[in-house]
Design an enzyme around this catalytic site. Structure first.
Site, mmCIF file in Angstrom:
data_model
loop_
_atom_site.group_PDB
_atom_site.id
_atom_site.type_symbol
_atom_site.label_atom_id
_atom_site.label_comp_id
_atom_site.label_asym_id
_atom_site.label_seq_id
_atom_site.Cartn_x
_atom_site.Cartn_y
_atom_site.Cartn_z
ATOM 1 N N HIS A 240 0.625 -0.635 -0.021
ATOM 2 C CA HIS A 240 0.109 0.202 -0.424
ATOM 3 C C HIS A 240 1.492 1.217 -0.154
ATOM 4 O O HIS A 240 2.061 1.108 0.543
ATOM 5 C CB HIS A 240 -0.924 -0.123 0.832
ATOM 6 C CG HIS A 240 -1.750 1.526 1.523
ATOM 7 N ND1 HIS A 240 -3.099 1.044 0.908
ATOM 8 C CD2 HIS A 240 -1.512 2.696 1.359
ATOM 9 C CE1 HIS A 240 -3.560 2.283 0.485
ATOM 10 N NE2 HIS A 240 -3.117 2.424 1.336
ATOM 11 N N CYS A 241 0.924 2.136 -0.755
ATOM 12 C CA CYS A 241 1.596 3.212 -1.519
ATOM 13 C C CYS A 241 0.471 4.403 -1.023
ATOM 14 O O CYS A 241 -0.182 4.701 -1.213
ATOM 15 C CB CYS A 241 2.098 3.651 -2.648
ATOM 16 S SG CYS A 241 2.922 5.353 -2.731
#
Length: 350
Positions: A157-158
């Site tokens: 997850h960025c």
């Protein structure tokens, strides 16, 4: 509005702060290069230099922003409804929690009945199940605690794109990193000459726009080094057919005896094409042209149970004569009683 709803909205806003910061930074870099550098710093008589700097700048800027937008807006792909456990199946799964062997047998029976291409195993050779989404996890799928869903081939997850990176946007993400590095390299190189001139002149009688050029030079090279390192790392992962999660915790395939980071490695060229597609000129564009469906994956190892190979599983020659890869399936809204809030769109696998 209840307290929980209020906190949820605050949490959603906080999640967007890194994205807002990057958008502001990109907007400022545009002003700093086009206005402060090209218009105000380059001498008026050097029209050719102004035009050349601006034209090439917009090429790099356009590819960078296009890739970034694609990474942000690409919708995560969730597992098809076939992987969902019914309420009865999930209750049975929970009731067998004290008896791992019965729990495993139940899940293997479901996998066989639904013809699910599930070969990845968890701890102690267990079948991977998401307790929140109440489903059997497809190979390479993971649950994202931030998004609250399971998604196909999850990488990480960025927060900088406010999105998960995975099957649905990994090509866009890699291009975003590489074009971002090129963009920063170009702005840093283009501003270098005037950065030196302004630096040598000192701060006496300096005009305000020159500070933008000075900061642009430092920021461009700082981000260039960071993006180049990160982009090179993810390009290496793509060539090795690994995700970030798999690079830290190697996948375990049924019947292989242990973790194997090369489990999905089918050769650098084929690995690359799984992410970037087979059409060469589309490799450089943030458009969808990859051939995988996010569920059926080629494996390097052989599938030992039943003396059956992964290749035979994918070609349909399984223990069950009707076993075939899951292809484009129509997903319909499913009852989520007792499940995490998920919307099952009409077509999630393409």
């Amino acid at each position: 509005m209840t307290m929980s709803e209020c906190l949820k909205r605050v949490y959603c806003f906080v999640k967007t702060l890194p994205l807002i910061f990057i958008i502001i930074l990109i907007g400022w870099s545009y002003y700093a290069f086009v206005v402060a550098l090209c218009i105000n710093s380059v001498p008026a008589e050097k029209v050719g230099e102004k035009v050349a700097l601006i034209i090439f700048y917009h090429v790099f800027f356009g590819m960078f922003v296009w890739s970034y937008i694609q990474t942000i807006i690409a919708r995560p792909k969730i597992p098809p409804k076939e992987f969902l456990l019914s309420n009865a199946e999930f209750l049975e799964h929970q009731s067998n929690s004290e008896e791992p062997s019965r729990q495993r047998d139940q899940l293997l029976r479901i996998i066989a009945d639904k013809h699910l291409p599930v070969f990845t195993r968890g701890m102690q050779n267990s079948i991977r199940v998401c307790q929140i989404c109440q489903l059997i996890k497809p190979d390479r799928a993971h649950h994202c605690a931030t998004c609250g869903i399971c998604l196909l081939k999850m990488d990480h997850h960025c927060p900088w794109v406010n999105n998960c990176v995975g099957y649905h946007n990994y090509k866009y993400f890699v291009l975003f990193l590489l074009y971002g590095a090129l963009y920063c390299c170009y702005t840093g190189s283009g501003s270098a000459k005037y950065f030196v001139d302004f630096w040598m002149e000192g701060v006496s009688d300096i005009q305000a726009f020159r500070f933008h050029v000075l900061f642009l030079f430092f920021a461009a090279w700082m981000f260039c080094i960071s993006l180049l390192a990160l982009g090179g790392y993810h390009l290496h992962l793509a060539m090795s057919n690994l995700t970030t999660l798999e690079s830290f915790r190697a996948p375990v395939l049924a019947g292989t005896g242990g973790p194997d980071k090369r489990a999905y490695n089918v050769g650098a060229a084929r690995n690359f094409c799984q992410v970037f597609g087979n059409t060469c000129y589309l490799w450089f564009l943030p458009v969808r042209n990859w051939q995988t469906d996010g569920i059926n994956w080629q494996h390097r190892a052989s599938y030992s149970p039943g003396q059956q190979s992964y290749a035979s599983m994918e070609s349909g020659h399984a223990d069950s004569p009707s076993r075939t890869p899951i292809e484009k399936q129509q997903l319909v809204p499913t009852s989520t009683s007792g499940r995490a809030d998920q919307v099952w769109p009409e077509s999630e696998t393409q």
